[in-house]
Motif scaffolding. Structure first.
Motif, PDB file in Angstrom:
ATOM      1  N   GLN A   1       0.835  -1.188   0.000  1.00  0.00           N
ATOM      2  CA  GLN A   1       0.000   0.000   0.000  1.00  0.00           C
ATOM      3  C   GLN A   1       0.882   1.255   0.000  1.00  0.00           C
ATOM      4  N   ILE A   2       0.552   2.219  -0.855  1.00  0.00           N
ATOM      5  CA  ILE A   2       1.308   3.469  -0.907  1.00  0.00           C
ATOM      6  C   ILE A   2       0.885   4.337   0.275  1.00  0.00           C
ATOM      7  N   LEU A   3       1.839   4.656   1.158  1.00  0.00           N
ATOM      8  CA  LEU A   3       1.551   5.402   2.383  1.00  0.00           C
ATOM      9  C   LEU A   3       1.924   6.873   2.275  1.00  0.00           C
ATOM     10  N   PHE A   4       2.884   7.182   1.438  1.00  0.00           N
ATOM     11  CA  PHE A   4       3.339   8.566   1.284  1.00  0.00           C
ATOM     12  C   PHE A   4       3.913   8.725  -0.115  1.00  0.00           C
ATOM     13  N   THR A   5       3.743   9.906  -0.685  1.00  0.00           N
ATOM     14  CA  THR A   5       4.355  10.203  -1.972  1.00  0.00           C
ATOM     15  C   THR A   5       4.681  11.688  -2.044  1.00  0.00           C
ATOM     16  N   ASN A   6       5.769  12.012  -2.684  1.00  0.00           N
ATOM     17  CA  ASN A   6       6.033  13.426  -2.919  1.00  0.00           C
ATOM     18  C   ASN A   6       5.320  13.876  -4.188  1.00  0.00           C
ATOM     19  N   ASP A   7       5.301  15.179  -4.402  1.00  0.00           N
ATOM     20  CA  ASP A   7       4.564  15.733  -5.535  1.00  0.00           C
ATOM     21  C   ASP A   7       5.137  15.258  -6.872  1.00  0.00           C
ATOM     22  N   TYR A   8       6.464  15.108  -6.913  1.00  0.00           N
ATOM     23  CA  TYR A   8       7.085  14.768  -8.189  1.00  0.00           C
ATOM     24  C   TYR A   8       6.669  13.366  -8.648  1.00  0.00           C
ATOM     25  N   PHE A   9       6.598  12.411  -7.711  1.00  0.00           N
ATOM     26  CA  PHE A   9       6.214  11.052  -8.098  1.00  0.00           C
ATOM     27  C   PHE A   9       4.758  11.028  -8.584  1.00  0.00           C
ATOM     28  N   ALA A  10       3.893  11.779  -7.882  1.00  0.00           N
ATOM     29  CA  ALA A  10       2.495  11.857  -8.330  1.00  0.00           C
ATOM     30  C   ALA A  10       2.419  12.463  -9.725  1.00  0.00           C
ATOM     31  N   LYS A  11       3.231  13.485  -9.973  1.00  0.00           N
ATOM     32  CA  LYS A  11       3.251  14.115 -11.290  1.00  0.00           C
ATOM     33  C   LYS A  11       3.790  13.155 -12.347  1.00  0.00           C
ATOM     34  N   MET A  12       4.811  12.365 -11.974  1.00  0.00           N
ATOM     35  CA  MET A  12       5.359  11.376 -12.914  1.00  0.00           C
ATOM     36  C   MET A  12       4.271  10.442 -13.433  1.00  0.00           C
ATOM     37  N   LEU A  13       3.355  10.053 -12.534  1.00  0.00           N
ATOM     38  CA  LEU A  13       2.330   9.082 -12.899  1.00  0.00           C
ATOM     39  C   LEU A  13       1.019   9.737 -13.320  1.00  0.00           C
ATOM     40  N   GLY A  14       0.952  11.076 -13.258  1.00  0.00           N
ATOM     41  CA  GLY A  14      -0.247  11.766 -13.711  1.00  0.00           C
ATOM     42  C   GLY A  14      -1.383  11.790 -12.709  1.00  0.00           C
ATOM     43  N   TYR A  15      -1.097  11.495 -11.435  1.00  0.00           N
ATOM     44  CA  TYR A  15      -2.119  11.523 -10.399  1.00  0.00           C
ATOM     45  C   TYR A  15      -1.896  12.741  -9.501  1.00  0.00           C
ATOM     46  N   ASN A  16      -2.917  13.057  -8.661  1.00  0.00           N
ATOM     47  CA  ASN A  16      -2.641  13.932  -7.531  1.00  0.00           C
ATOM     48  C   ASN A  16      -2.320  13.041  -6.329  1.00  0.00           C
ATOM     49  N   ARG A  17      -1.815  13.638  -5.262  1.00  0.00           N
ATOM     50  CA  ARG A  17      -1.319  12.848  -4.136  1.00  0.00           C
ATOM     51  C   ARG A  17      -2.431  12.026  -3.478  1.00  0.00           C
ATOM     52  N   GLU A  18      -3.613  12.629  -3.354  1.00  0.00           N
ATOM     53  CA  GLU A  18      -4.714  11.915  -2.695  1.00  0.00           C
ATOM     54  C   GLU A  18      -5.107  10.673  -3.493  1.00  0.00           C
ATOM     55  N   GLU A  19      -5.133  10.794  -4.821  1.00  0.00           N
ATOM     56  CA  GLU A  19      -5.479   9.635  -5.651  1.00  0.00           C
ATOM     57  C   GLU A  19      -4.427   8.540  -5.531  1.00  0.00           C
ATOM     58  N   LEU A  20      -3.162   8.950  -5.531  1.00  0.00           N
ATOM     59  CA  LEU A  20      -2.086   7.968  -5.503  1.00  0.00           C
ATOM     60  C   LEU A  20      -2.051   7.205  -4.180  1.00  0.00           C
ATOM     61  N   LEU A  21      -2.439   7.878  -3.075  1.00  0.00           N
ATOM     62  CA  LEU A  21      -2.415   7.220  -1.767  1.00  0.00           C
ATOM     63  C   LEU A  21      -3.507   6.155  -1.626  1.00  0.00           C
ATOM     64  N   ARG A  22      -4.415   6.096  -2.582  1.00  0.00           N
ATOM     65  CA  ARG A  22      -5.449   5.060  -2.555  1.00  0.00           C
ATOM     66  C   ARG A  22      -5.055   3.831  -3.373  1.00  0.00           C
ATOM     67  N   LEU A  23      -3.849   3.851  -3.960  1.00  0.00           N
ATOM     68  CA  LEU A  23      -3.416   2.765  -4.837  1.00  0.00           C
ATOM     69  C   LEU A  23      -2.380   1.883  -4.146  1.00  0.00           C
ATOM     70  N   THR A  24      -2.103   0.752  -4.784  1.00  0.00           N
ATOM     71  CA  THR A  24      -1.064  -0.170  -4.317  1.00  0.00           C
ATOM     72  C   THR A  24      -0.018  -0.330  -5.409  1.00  0.00           C
ATOM     73  N   VAL A  25       1.031  -1.076  -5.093  1.00  0.00           N
ATOM     74  CA  VAL A  25       2.095  -1.323  -6.073  1.00  0.00           C
ATOM     75  C   VAL A  25       1.536  -2.008  -7.322  1.00  0.00           C
ATOM     76  N   LYS A  26       0.608  -2.924  -7.142  1.00  0.00           N
ATOM     77  CA  LYS A  26       0.035  -3.648  -8.287  1.00  0.00           C
ATOM     78  C   LYS A  26      -0.665  -2.712  -9.260  1.00  0.00           C
ATOM     79  N   ASP A  27      -1.178  -1.575  -8.737  1.00  0.00           N
ATOM     80  CA  ASP A  27      -1.921  -0.648  -9.590  1.00  0.00           C
ATOM     81  C   ASP A  27      -1.007   0.186 -10.480  1.00  0.00           C
ATOM     82  N   ILE A  28       0.258   0.333 -10.117  1.00  0.00           N
ATOM     83  CA  ILE A  28       1.119   1.243 -10.875  1.00  0.00           C
ATOM     84  C   ILE A  28       2.251   0.538 -11.614  1.00  0.00           C
ATOM     85  N   VAL A  29       2.578  -0.712 -11.224  1.00  0.00           N
ATOM     86  CA  VAL A  29       3.657  -1.431 -11.908  1.00  0.00           C
ATOM     87  C   VAL A  29       3.087  -2.130 -13.145  1.00  0.00           C
TER      88      VAL A  29
END
Length: 687
Positions: free
Chosen positions: A365-393
Motif C-alpha cells: 500500500q502506498i503510504l506517502f508520496t512526494n509531488d514529483y512522483f504523483a506528477k510522474m504518474l499523472g495523479y494527484n497525491r490523494e489519488e495515488l495514496l489510494r493505490l497499491t504497487v500492483k496498480d502502478i507497476v
C-alpha cells in the motif's frame, strides 16, 4: 328643756372629737404617702442616675468599638435640594480605621473620606439601598494597589452606615492564583512556543497589567541571547534578534541572574521616545526571571510595562514559579519546533526533489508520496495514496518487483530494479527504483522507502542509439558496397580500355565517397559537440555569396529539381563559412530528399530587425506538428521519414541547430503535412 342642751353639747363634743381624729388619721396617711412618694422619687432619681451611667458606659463601649474595629465605618447622610432631589453625600462621623483605609498610605485620594463626590461608587449604592430597602455589598478597585469590600446599610431616613474592609491581600492572592492557574492550563495546551508566550503575555496583561512578554534563550556561551517568542499588547520596540546579555545588564546583575534571582529593571526620567536601554526598548519597567538548570541560565522570562510599576514580592515569586513550570514545556516545545522545522525542511527537499519518492507498506500500500512522483504518474497525491504497487507497476514487471521486495524483507538490505510503471492515462514510463527497508522497534521490516528515477528519456536515447547504430551501419555499408563494386568495375573497365565508361564509373564512385565522407563528418561533429570540443571560427562573410555557392553545388547533384534563390540587400555577417555551408547543404539536400522530382526548391534571404533570415522551402511531403516539436533532437527521425523509406540517421538537423546557436542565431521549421516545408534560421547582421 334644760336637760337637752347638755346632750347637744355632748354631741358637738363627740363630733369635734371625731373630726380631730379623722384629721389626724388623714394627716398620718398623707404623711405616709409623702414618705412613700419621696422614697419613690429618690428611687427614680437613683434609677435615672444608674441609667445615665449605663448609657454613658454603653456610649463609651460603642465609641471604643467604633474607633477600634478593623473595618472602616462611616455614618453619612444624603443631602437633598429644595425639590427633594439628592445632590450629595455628607459624612457625619468616620472611625480611625476608615481614615487609615480610605486616606492612608494606600494611594486613595482624600476626597474619598468625605464622600463629597457623586462619582464615588458608594454614593450610587446609598441611593440603591434607599430605593430597595435592602443592604448592598460590593467589591471595588480603588487603585492599582488596593481593593476594598464595601457594605452599605440604611439606618433611618436618609442616614446610612458604610463599612470598608481592605481585601487587597486576598484579591492579590486570588489574582495571582488565577494567573498561575490560567498560565498552567496554557502551558498544557500550547502547541508551539508562540502559543505558550502569547498565553502568558495575555494573562500577564489581564492580571498584572503587563504590556509585553518575551522569552529569551541563553546560548551555551552564557552571554548570547536569542528571542524565541514574544507577545505585545501594542507595537513597541523590544529586544529582538541576537543580543549579548553582558550588554543588557551589569556584572552584578548578571551574577544575580546566574543565581536564579529575578532582576527588576527601571528606566528613570521622562518617557523615552527612542530606545535608550537595549534591555527595555521603549518600556519603562521590566522583570527578568531566569530559568537556571545545572548552574547555567537556559532561558529568561521578561515581563514589561510601558509605565513605572511597583513589583510586589508575591508577584516576583509568582513569576519565578511560572518560569520554573515553563522549563519543561519550553525545552519540549523548542525541541518540537526544531523537529517540525527539520520535518518541513525534509518535506521541502522531498517535494522539490527531481526524483519520485514514496513509501509503501509491507503489503504494497502506498503510504506517502512526494509531488514529483504523483506528477510522474499523472495523479494527484490523494489519488495515488489510494493505490497499491500492483496498480502502478506494469503487469510484465510485477514478478521481478515482488522478487526484489521479498529479497529485501528477508535480507533487510536495499535493492535496485529497472521496470515500467503505468501512468493514469495508461501510458508507460521507465524508472529505476532504489528501495530501502523501513524497520519497526523490533528490527522487523514493515515497509520500504523508494526513490524512483524516470529513465524514459534515457531508454528512448538508448533505443535511438541502437537504431542509430543500425541505421549508421546500413548507411555506411551502402556507399562502401557501392564504392567497392565500382572499384571492381573500374578495374575491369580499365583493362578493356573504355575511357568514357570508366570516367562515368569513377564519377559515380566519387558521389558515394562524398556521401560517405559527409556521413562520417556528421558523426564526428556530433561527437565533438557532446565533448564540448566543437568551435566556430567567425569571419566577415557575404551570406549571398555563400548561399549562391551551395545552390550551385546542389543543382549539380540534383539536376531534376528547379532551384530559385532570392538574395538579401544587406548580406554581411560574422560566421564560420565551413559550418554555415554545412547547414545550407543539409537543409537544401533534405528539401531535395523529401520532395518529388521536378519540384521547386526556393531559398530566400532577407533582412529583418538587424538579422539575416534564410529560408529553404520545398514542395515535399511536409512534417506533422508533433514531429516539428522534436525535429531538431538528436537521433530523432520523423514518422514521415520512416514511412517514406528514405534514409537518414537523425543527426543532420540536430547538428544544424547547434551550429546556428553557436552563431547566436535561431533555427526553426514551419510546415503543413502534405504541402511542403520551410526550414529557416536567423543570424545577426553587420550594420
Amino acid at each position: 328643756m334644760m336637760q337637752q342642751k347638755p346632750d347637744r353639747n355632748k354631741n358637738e363634743a363627740i363630733l369635734s372629737d371625731l373630726k380631730d381624729g379623722w384629721r389626724l388619721e388623714e394627716l398620718q396617711k398623707a404623711n405616709q404617702e409623702f414618705k412613700e412618694a419621696r422614697l419613690a422619687a429618690l428611687n427614680l432619681m437613683e434609677d435615672a442616675l444608674l441609667s445615665e451611667q449605663a448609657l454613658r458606659q454603653s456610649e463609651a463601649r460603642y465609641r471604643f468599638l467604633f474607633d477600634n474595629i478593623d473595618q472602616g465605618v462611616q455614618i453619612c447622610e444624603l443631602v437633598r435640594n429644595e425639590a427633594g432631589g439628592v445632590t450629595d453625600l455628607r459624612s457625619i462621623h468616620v472611625n480611625p480605621a476608615w481614615m487609615n483605609i480610605a486616606v492612608g498610605g494606600q494611594g486613595i485620594v482624600k476626597a474619598a473620606a468625605s464622600l463629597h463626590a457623586q462619582d464615588q461608587p458608594w454614593f450610587r449604592y446609598c441611593e440603591q439601598v434607599k430605593e430597595n430597602g435592602a443592604p448592598a455589598r460590593f467589591e471595588t478597585k480603588m487603585s492599582e494597589e488596593q481593593w476594598l469590600d464595601v457594605f452599605v446599610t440604611q439606618m433611618e431616613g436618609d442616614r446610612f452606615m458604610i463599612l470598608l474592609t481592605d481585601i487587597t491581600d486576598r484579591k492579590r492572592h486570588d489574582i495571582n492564583q488565577s494567573f498561575l492557574a490560567y498560565c498552567s492550563v496554557a502551558l498544557l495546551k500550547a502547541a508551539s512556543l508562540k502559543d505558550m508566550v502569547d498565553a502568558i503575555g495575555e494573562n500577564a496583561h489581564t492580571y498584572l497589567g503587563a504590556t509585553a512578554c518575551t522569552f529569551l534563550r541563553v546560548e551555551e556561551d552564557q552571554d548570547t541571547l536569542q528571542l524565541i517568542a514574544g507577545w505585545e499588547e501594542v507595537s513597541q520596540p523590544l529586544p529582538a534578534g541576537i543580543l549579548q546579555l553582558s550588554s543588557l545588564v551589569n556584572h552584578k546583575s548578571l551574577g544575580q541572574l546566574s543565581q536564579a534571582i529575578p532582576l527588576i529593571l527601571q528606566q528613570a526620567g521622562v518617557e523615552p521616545t527612542v530606545p535608550t536601554n537595549p534591555a527595555l526598548g521603549l518600556m519603562r519597567t521590566a522583570l527578568y526571571v531566569p530559568v537556571v538548570r545545572d548552574q547555567q541560565i537556559r532561558y529568561i522570562l521578561c515581563i514589561y510595562h510601558t509605565n513605572p510599576y511597583h513589583w510586589f514580592n508575591d508577584q516576583v515569586s509568582l513569576l519565578t514559579e511560572l518560569a520554573g513550570r515553563a522549563w519543561n514545556k519550553l525545552a519540549r516545545l523548542e525541541a518540537e519546533d526544531k523537529l517540525k522545522a527539520s520535518e518541513e525542511n525534509y518535506k521541502a527537499i522531498v517535494n522539490q526533489s527531481v526524483s519520485g519518492i514514496f513509501k509503501i507498506s509491507i503489503e504494497g500500500q502506498i503510504l506517502f508520496t512526494n509531488d514529483y512522483f504523483a506528477k510522474m504518474l499523472g495523479y494527484n497525491r490523494e489519488e495515488l495514496l489510494r493505490l497499491t504497487v500492483k496498480d502502478i507497476v506494469h503487469p510484465s514487471d510485477l514478478d521481478k518487483t515482488f522478487a526484489g521486495f521479498n529479497s529485501m524483507i528477508e535480507s533487510g538490505q536495499p535493492f535496485e530494479v529497472e521496470k515500467r510503471l503505468t501512468r493514469r492515462d495508461h501510458s508507460v514510463i521507465w524508472v529505476t527504483n532504489y528501495a530501502a527497508p523501513l524497520f519497526d522497534s523490533r528490527k522487523q521490516v514493515v515497509g520500504a522507502l523508494v526513490v524512483s528515477v524516470d529513465i524514459s528519456r534515457q531508454k528512448a536515447v538508448e533505443q535511438q542509439k541502437d537504431e542509430f547504430i543500425s541505421i549508421a551501419s546500413h548507411e555506411l555499408k551502402t556507399p562502401l558496397t557501392s564504392v567497392k563494386a565500382f572499384g571492381q568495375l573500374v578495374q575491369q573497365t580499365s583493362k578493356e580500355g573504355n575511357a568514357e565508361e570508366l570516367a562515368d564509373m569513377i564519377s559515380r564512385m566519387n558521389l558515394h565517397i562524398d556521401r560517405l565522407v559527409n556521413l562520417v563528418g556528421t558523426i564526428l561533429d556530433t561527437t565533438k559537440l557532446e565533448r564540448q570540443e566543437y568551435s566556430v571560427n567567425l569571419e566577415k562573410l557575404d551570406i549571398n555569396e555563400l548561399i549562391s555557392e551551395k545552390v550551385k553545388e546542389n543543382q549539380l547533384a540534383a539536376p531534376h529539381f528547379r532551384f530559385v534563390f532570392n538574395p538579401c540587400e544587406r548580406a554581411w555577417i560574422y560566421g564560420d563559412k565551413i559550418s554555415l555551408g554545412q547547414v545550407l547543404n543539409n537543409l537544401i539536400s533534405n528539401a531535395v530528399k523529401y520532395s518529388p522530382h521536378g519540384s521547386t526548391i526556393t531559398i530566400d534571404c532577407g533582412y529583418l530587425e538587424n538579422t539575416i533570415k534564410v529560408c529553404v522551402t520545398d514542395e515535399g511531403i511536409g512534417i506533422s506538428e508533433k514531429d516539428q516539436e522534436k525535429i531538431f533532437d538528436k537521433y530523432y527521425r520523423s514518422v514521415g521519414l520512416l514511412e517514406s523509406g528514405r534514409s537518414g540517421i537523425g543527426l543532420g538537423l540536430y547538428l544544424c541547430g547547434e551550429i546556428i546557436r553557436r552563431h547566436n542565431g535561431v533555427i526553426g521549421v514551419s510546415s503543413i503535412l502534405g504541402t511542403g516545408t520551410t526550414f529557416y534560421f536567423t543570424i545577426p547582421s553587420i550594420n
